[in-house]
Design a protein around this motif. Structure first.
Motif, PDB file in Angstrom:
ATOM      1  N   GLY A  19      -0.503  -2.923  -4.233  1.00 49.66           N
ATOM      2  CA  GLY A  19      -0.076  -1.662  -3.618  1.00 49.66           C
ATOM      3  C   GLY A  19      -1.137  -1.034  -2.751  1.00 49.66           C
ATOM      4  N   GLY A  20      -2.235  -1.729  -2.451  1.00 47.84           N
ATOM      5  CA  GLY A  20      -3.290  -1.130  -1.653  1.00 47.84           C
ATOM      6  C   GLY A  20      -4.238  -0.342  -2.529  1.00 47.84           C
ATOM      7  N   ALA A  21      -5.284   0.205  -1.885  1.00 44.94           N
ATOM      8  CA  ALA A  21      -6.322   0.877  -2.657  1.00 44.94           C
ATOM      9  C   ALA A  21      -6.354   2.359  -2.335  1.00 44.94           C
ATOM     10  N   THR A  22      -6.560   3.167  -3.322  1.00 46.98           N
ATOM     11  CA  THR A  22      -6.726   4.593  -3.096  1.00 46.98           C
ATOM     12  C   THR A  22      -8.195   4.949  -3.231  1.00 46.98           C
TER      13      THR A  22
ATOM     14  N   ASN B  64      -4.155   8.238   0.819  1.00 45.43           N
ATOM     15  CA  ASN B  64      -3.614   7.323  -0.174  1.00 45.43           C
ATOM     16  C   ASN B  64      -2.214   6.829   0.153  1.00 45.43           C
ATOM     17  N   ASP B  65      -1.722   7.112   1.361  1.00 48.92           N
ATOM     18  CA  ASP B  65      -0.439   6.501   1.682  1.00 48.92           C
ATOM     19  C   ASP B  65      -0.360   5.904   3.084  1.00 48.92           C
ATOM     20  N   PHE B  69      -5.575   3.085   5.757  1.00 45.41           N
ATOM     21  CA  PHE B  69      -6.475   3.402   4.650  1.00 45.41           C
ATOM     22  C   PHE B  69      -6.188   2.538   3.444  1.00 45.41           C
ATOM     23  N   LEU B  70      -4.883   2.443   3.131  1.00 45.25           N
ATOM     24  CA  LEU B  70      -4.463   1.776   1.905  1.00 45.25           C
ATOM     25  C   LEU B  70      -4.886   0.315   1.903  1.00 45.25           C
ATOM     26  N   TYR B  71      -4.727  -0.333   3.071  1.00 44.79           N
ATOM     27  CA  TYR B  71      -4.956  -1.774   3.085  1.00 44.79           C
ATOM     28  C   TYR B  71      -6.261  -2.170   3.742  1.00 44.79           C
ATOM     29  N   ARG B  77     -14.273   0.685   1.231  1.00 37.02           N
ATOM     30  CA  ARG B  77     -14.899   1.677   0.379  1.00 37.02           C
ATOM     31  C   ARG B  77     -15.048   1.142  -1.042  1.00 37.02           C
ATOM     32  N   LEU B  78     -14.000   0.518  -1.488  1.00 41.74           N
ATOM     33  CA  LEU B  78     -13.964   0.003  -2.854  1.00 41.74           C
ATOM     34  C   LEU B  78     -15.010  -1.092  -3.046  1.00 41.74           C
TER      35      LEU B  78
END
Lengths: 323, 637, 351
Positions: A19-22, B64-65, B69-71, B77-78
């Motif tokens: 679902g991707g990363a937040t 966050n949507d 950013f999400l993908y 960042r992670l």
């Protein structure tokens, strides 16, 4: 060839990410590797943001001392300014803001909309921000305390930094501030000069009293300085409910605020006893002033000052400890 | 450049000063006539500001949507976060004896027992100052950032070193990156990568990548073409040539690339604290916001110590004789040191024991208070004189001059000093500043920079001349300069703040200390590189030593001096902007404010962009020395 | 000749580089050979106990290989390098004891120098380079430019006044160097290997130029070179240096004809002696039955220039020193000389 490679990587990335990363430190499927989750166990870590004024530090140090020594937590006190600390709730860098001054906009955004923070009750402190002058100025010019007469005295407040206008000395850039709007909307012939810190404000106030130097400056109560230096508040147009709703159009004084505590949603859910303690923490302006006075003028570190207060007031803090 | 010969007409010569003086007078008249018109006063709600603030709000809401950013961004960042966290976890898990032992061991391998001793003592000092935790965080942050910088920078550098086309494409980007004030990196990062350690690592990485690329490329370029040809003639593939010829021959220069990258990273970690990166920067910012030098100084010293240790280690590696192997004894000693540390770590708590710390905060604060009170008269006098008689009038001129007059002046000066193309670039930058709504604050910053630069050049050139003329003076001064150049920019704010409080003068003072060392060095080297044959010829014609200086050494060191001016200006700008933290106001303060107050984020962001434009503009105006040959040589180019 | 009427007189000159050079000078170590001296004291003796005198208007050549101390020696003359010990007088003025102002005055007005690497100021036009010496003396701009133009045309650089040095060829640059030295109208000119950085053809031109200038302006010249043929071509007297000492000082003829030691002999071995030596060297007393009605040649005629005469004459050639007969020689003597055999006469005269 290259395109295929890229497509493959992309597919891999998507598959891995589901679902991707937040931003809160984890892919939606994965648990965060570190953070406040382990705060549930008594040996967890609590991150209390430190905002740059000594009253805040006093509260934070007392709570930190109790968390450490009574409940066995590890406490981190990262230096993060007011508004960034709210963002820290989202990124997991901050668990607790121990003394929040209003910020209705941030409450709306982070508590109501993003749902990453919750309120944790009042600190018991009453906070007021205002513009102050040393008392001798008010004695010499009794009408100076009315904002309408400020322009008349603007020349008194000129400095080398104020560019021909009167100087309004401000503190840390991160402080809650309506100064720019006030000067504009009240048509004051003043310029904001940023001292950069609480210490700069205090030093100027002390010099203003000792050397009879004119000074108009941003300050707030609770503060230990009031017990040492005679200051008089300048009366801005009276606060009425909602007069500060649009930050650009503010033309009224600051309200008296109930200072409160904000914690991250995650900490509220999993913080256990630490969260209980933070929620229970409540004291008076005098308590806070005592600790900040020790820290600033008594030559004690935050930890020493907290310890001194805790040793002197067992009945107060024992009520905060969760059973 | 044009290929026509430019030989000044020798007949009908007007004295050389007439034309510039006339133009200057013209500008002065134009200023007096049009003063106060065509100004672009600051408006904190200018369209570019609010647009960026809105963008930020939008990003915050959609972090966050939104797929980008999400993908993508959030994964970066992670990943960076995981890297930092694991570095940090490993360093913490080693415990303090373990980390000290391992660092000591590595230092021993790099440079023998002396460097090892320094590393051990240095790391112990972090604990003694009570900064163990912050130091470990900083080390983890720097390690992560340097690792990433090298992972990206070294391959890019190798590519640039082997392909002229890549080099051509990369060089201008690096040029701009290197004149970008550190502050300018922060806002965009906060926008895309939020705040906290990962954003700090990425900011640090971006800041420290240019030397990694540049020096690696240089190292590869310097490899003797004969060796490469020989390798190719023996039928080696490109990869074989790379690994068997280029890399081994470029090794020691590449170690310097690593070294520079580390140094840049260390000077950035402090500033990264503005976007909530952890580490020693946190202590320095705390000291700044408490106005307590006692808190800042130990943290500043800790960063310097870390820089010196890592510097010595890398320099030892770079200088090591390529044919020598590390002796077995040294390996054993290093191993013993590391293992002893790790074993000891198992028996003591991971945190540095509190009874081994010494608090220096109070004595330092007291010393500063003493200096403040006893030098109050002098410091206030200096500060007020400069502010009232130089800074304020100049600021009035800059802010009340019509924008078109300033633009014309910039165009003219840049044209004269550096040529047509740089002049146009400078003009575009200036117009960009105007369009972004940052004109007035840029002019204020420019004023501060101008005053600081004049002082920096005056001091730097004098010291440089003195050093070039006296070997003894040079010998005394050189180690001081070396030390000064290893220190992160931030450290210079401390003495300035202690002496002058939060004012524009503080920023000026700090940037003078920051920028003088490179200026001195360039000037000294420039003068010393004047061929002895010329000096001898002048001496044998009976020149006095003053005549030799004015008629021979200074004119011949012109390029070096102009380069020093260029460097001085770029460095001064960087420091004046950082000075926003200590009262410099204008653009630097806007950036700080942007991080402190959400509604001002846009202004801070745009102010960051404006500092870059200002930097490019100042660089282009003064780059003549670096990239343009002497006037009479133009016919050969 | 006494030091007073010599243009330059040097006596007991020493230059020792290195730490504690004074102490080395005072000790007996100074007589060690260079390698041993460096080993023992860390010092290098570049000039050792050198003495000579230069006559006014003379071209005096100091010649030696690189490292022989010749460049140091010439710099000691005007104290561009401070000598360790010794006496130097130029035009009767003591150089060593001169105050800085006095020394500057000497350099400004009396002695000028031409350098191996030209030492031109790249940021100045040719004319300002030439005028530099006058400029530091404080001459007005118009006056010094006028003088500089004069000198530029003397050295054949008309029309280059407004060029910059790096727009000129090496030979032209050295002409600028020469012009700069001439511009201040010095009594003494010092040349430090001025042409060794030039191509051979240009070097020959420049040597001719110096010969011409010397004829026209008649300055005293001290010329440093490592090129023997240059030394022989220009020098009225030549000092040969080795390891800081002068091993032989004499006219070209003396050096070639009678080398003082093996070192000098080695040096001059490849010199075509007929180009250097004069008839004086092969003239012998006439034998009794020889008829003395052959052609006459002056004694200072170079031997090579007599080859034509002797080969077309069956009678011995009379060598005349002024009105007096200095000796005779014939084809046999000439052939013997050219084939490299020493003639008794040579040995006699050279002794």
């Amino acid at each position: 060839m290259k395109i295929r490679l890229f497509a493959g990587l992309l597919a891999l990335g998507l598959a891995a990410g589901c679902g991707g990363a937040t931003v809160d430190g984890g892919a939606t499927t994965a648990a965060s590797p570190e953070g406040s989750a382990d705060a549930a166990t008594p040996a967890g870590t609590v991150k209390i943001a430190i905002n740059p004024w000594v009253g805040y530090e006093a509260s934070a140090n007392v709570v930190a001392y109790l968390l450490k020594n009574e409940l066995g937590y590890t406490v981190e006190l990262p230096e993060i300014k007011e508004q960034l600390a709210w963002e820290g709730f989202e990124t997991g860098d901050v668990d607790v803001i121990i003394e929040n001054w209003g910020h209705p906009d941030l409450k709306k955004q982070y508590i109501e909309e993003k749902k990453v923070a919750v309120e944790a009750g009042s600190t018991g402190n009453k906070g007021v921000i205002g513009w102050y002058i040393p008392k001798w100025m008010a004695d010499e010019n009794p009408d100076i305390t009315d904002w309408k007469n400020l322009n008349k005295y603007a020349d008194l407040f000129k400095t080398s930094e104020s560019g021909g206008k009167g100087q309004l000395l401000f503190g840390d850039p991160s402080y809650v501030s309506n100064e720019a709007a006030l000067i504009k909307n009240l048509k004051l012939d003043f310029k904001i000069v940023t001292g950069g810190s609480e210490a700069a404000l205090i030093k100027s106030a002390q010099q203003a009293q000792a050397q009879k130097k004119p000074l108009l400056f941003y300050f707030w109560d609770p503060h230990w300085l009031f017990s040492q230096t005679e200051l008089v508040r300048v009366n801005l147009p009276e606060y009425t409910e909602g007069c500060d709703a649009d930050p650009k159009k503010v033309a009224c004084d600051y309200p008296e605020m109930d200072l409160d505590k904000i914690v991250s949603k995650k900490f509220a859910d999993t913080g256990g006893k630490a969260y209980e303690l933070v929620k229970n923490f409540q004291w008076t302006n005098e308590d806070q002033n005592k600790v900040s006075d020790d820290m600033t003028n008594g030559g004690m570190s935050g930890e020493e000052a907290a310890k001194a207060w805790i040793e002197a007031n067992p009945d107060k803090w024992q009520a905060w400890i969760p059973k | 450049m044009s290929s026509t010969a430019v030989t000044p007409a020798s007949r009908l010569r007007v004295p050389r000063w007439v034309v510039p003086a006339g133009i200057a007078a013209l500008f002065a008249l134009a200023y007096l006539a049009f003063r106060g018109t065509g100004t672009l006063p600051h408006n904190s709600e200018a369209a570019p500001f609010t647009a960026v603030t809105e963008l930020r709000e939008w990003i915050d809401d959609h972090r966050n949507d939104n797929p980008l950013f999400l993908y993508f961004l959030n994964y970066i960042r992670l990943f960076v976060d995981a890297l930092y966290t694991s570095f940090h976890a490993v360093l913490v898990a080693m415990g303090w004896p373990g980390l000290i032992g391992v660092m000591g061991g590595l230092a021993w391998l790099a440079g023998g027992w002396r460097v090892a001793l320094m590393a051990v003592a240095g790391f112990c000092s972090f604990g003694v100052f009570g900064l163990w935790q912050s130091s470990v965080e900083t080390l983890a942050l720097v390690s992560a950032a340097v690792l990433l910088s090298l992972a990206i920078g070294v391959p890019l550098g190798i590519w640039a070193g082997m392909s002229a086309r890549v080099r051509k494409a990369v060089t201008p980007v690096l040029d701009v990156m290197q004149i970008m004030p550190t502050f300018a990196y922060l806002a965009p990062l906060a926008l895309f990568f939020h705040i906290g350690a990962p954003a700090g690592v990425i900011a640090t990485m971006i800041y420290s990548i240019p030397p990694a690329i540049r020096i690696t490329a240089l190292a590869i370029e310097q490899v003797s073409p004969t060796a490469v040809e020989a390798s190719a003639s023996l039928g080696a593939t490109q990869a074989q040539t790379l690994f068997k010829v280029y890399l081994p021959l470029a090794r020691s220069t590449m170690a310097l690339a690593v070294n520079q990258t580390i140094m840049m990273a260390l000077s950035m970690v402090v500033i990264a604290n503005l976007i909530s990166a952890p580490g020693l920067g946190s202590d320095i910012i705390r000291g700044l916001s408490r106005a307590q030098v006692g808190i800042m100084l130990p943290a500043g010293i800790a960063i310097v110590i870390m820089a010196v240790i890592l510097d010595r280690m890398m320099v030892s590696v770079a200088r090591r004789d390529p044919h020598s192997r590390i002796g077995r004894g040294n390996v054993a000693a290093a191993g013993v040191l590391a293992v002893a540390g790790l074993v000891a770590a198992a028996f003591v708590p991971r945190q540095w024991p509190e009874d081994l710390t010494v608090s220096v905060t109070r004595p330092i604060n007291e010393a500063v208070l003493w200096a403040e009170t006893s030098w109050y008269g002098v410091t206030t006098f200096v500060k007020d004189t400069v502010t009232i008689y130089l800074l304020n009038p100049l600021e009035t001129v800059f802010t009340t001059a019509p924008w078109w007059l300033v633009a014309a002046a910039v165009l003219l000066v840049a044209w004269r000093v550096s040529g047509v193309r740089p002049a146009l670039t400078a003009l575009v930058c200036l117009l960009g500043i105007a369009l972004l709504g940052t004109w007035e604050h840029s002019m204020r910053t420019l004023t501060t920079v101008a005053v600081a630069v004049v002082a920096t050049l005056a001091i730097g050139v004098l010291l440089g001349i003195a050093a070039a003329r006296s070997d003894r003076f040079s010998a005394v001064q050189r180690p001081l300069l070396d030390a000064a150049q290893t220190m992160p920019a931030f450290v210079y704010l401390l003495p300035a703040l202690a002496l002058f409080g939060t004012t524009r003068f503080t920023a000026i003072f700090a940037s003078i200390i920051y920028a003088v060392p490179p200026v001195v060095r360039l000037v000294e080297d420039g003068i010393r590189h004047v061929p002895t044959s010329v000096i001898e010829a002048a001496a044998s014609a009976g020149s006095t030593s003053a005549q030799i200086l004015w008629k021979v050494q200074l004119p011949m060191a012109r390029r070096a001096i102009l380069l020093a001016a260029n460097q001085g200006i770029v460095l001064t700008l960087a420091m004046v902007v950082v000075g926003g933290l200590v009262g410099a106001g204008a653009l630097g303060y806007d950036v700080v404010l942007g991080f402190s107050q959400r509604p001002d984020f846009g202004m801070g962001f745009v102010a960051g962009v404006a500092t870059v434009l200002l930097g490019v503009m100042l660089d282009r105006i003064t780059q003549g020395a670096d990239r343009r040959s002497l006037p009479h040589k133009r016919k050969f180019t | 000749m006494s030091p007073d009427n010599a243009a330059i007189a040097v006596e007991g000159l020493w230059k020792i580089f290195g730490p504690k050079s004074e102490r080395v000078l005072a000790s007996e170590d100074k007589h060690l050979d260079p390698a041993a001296l460096r080993e023992k004291t860390g010092c290098t003796a570049a000039v050792r106990d050198v003495g000579f005198e230069v006559r006014p208007g003379e071209v005096f050549v100091v010649m030696g290989l690189s490292g022989s101390g010749k460049s140091t020696l010439v710099r000691c003359l005007t104290r561009l390098i401070e000598p360790t010990a010794g006496r130097v007088t130029i035009g009767g003025e003591d150089v060593i004891g001169a105050s800085p102002a006095k020394l500057r005055d000497l350099r400004r007005h009396h002695v000028s120098m031409v350098f191996q690497h030209f030492g031109l100021l790249p940021h100045r036009r040719v004319i300002d380079n030439v005028a530099y010496g006058l400029e530091v003396q404080g001459a007005a701009k118009a006056a010094r430019h006028e003088r500089a133009r004069e000198i530029l045309s003397l050295v054949g650089l008309d029309g280059h006044a407004d060029s910059y040095p790096d727009q000129l060829s090496g030979g032209m640059q050295q002409r600028v160097g020469l012009a700069r030295a001439l511009a201040v109208d010095p009594q003494v000119m010092l040349f430090d290997e001025p042409f060794s950085a030039l191509d051979p053809l240009i070097r020959r031109d420049m040597q001719a130029e110096v010969v011409r200038l010397h004829r026209e302006v008649g300055k005293t010249m001290v010329f440093i070179t490592h090129d023997l043929s240059e030394a022989l071509k220009l020098g009225e007297r030549i000092a040969i240096m080795r390891d800081g000492r002068i091993v032989q000082l004499g006219t070209p003829e003396e050096l070639v004809g009678a080398p003082a030691d093996d070192y000098v002999a080695d040096f001059v071995r490849d010199v075509p002696r007929s180009h250097v030596l004069t008839l004086r060297w092969i003239a012998r007393p006439p034998e009794e039955r020889e008829n003395l009605d052959g052609p006459e040649l002056p004694a200072n005629t170079l031997i090579k220039d007599a080859i034509g005469a002797v080969s077309t004459s069956s009678r011995p050639i009379r060598v005349m020193d002024g009105e007096e007969l200095a000796g005779v020689f014939d084809r046999v003597d000439m052939l013997a000389f050219l084939s490299g055999q020493e003639t008794p006469a040579t040995a006699q005269v050279g002794a």
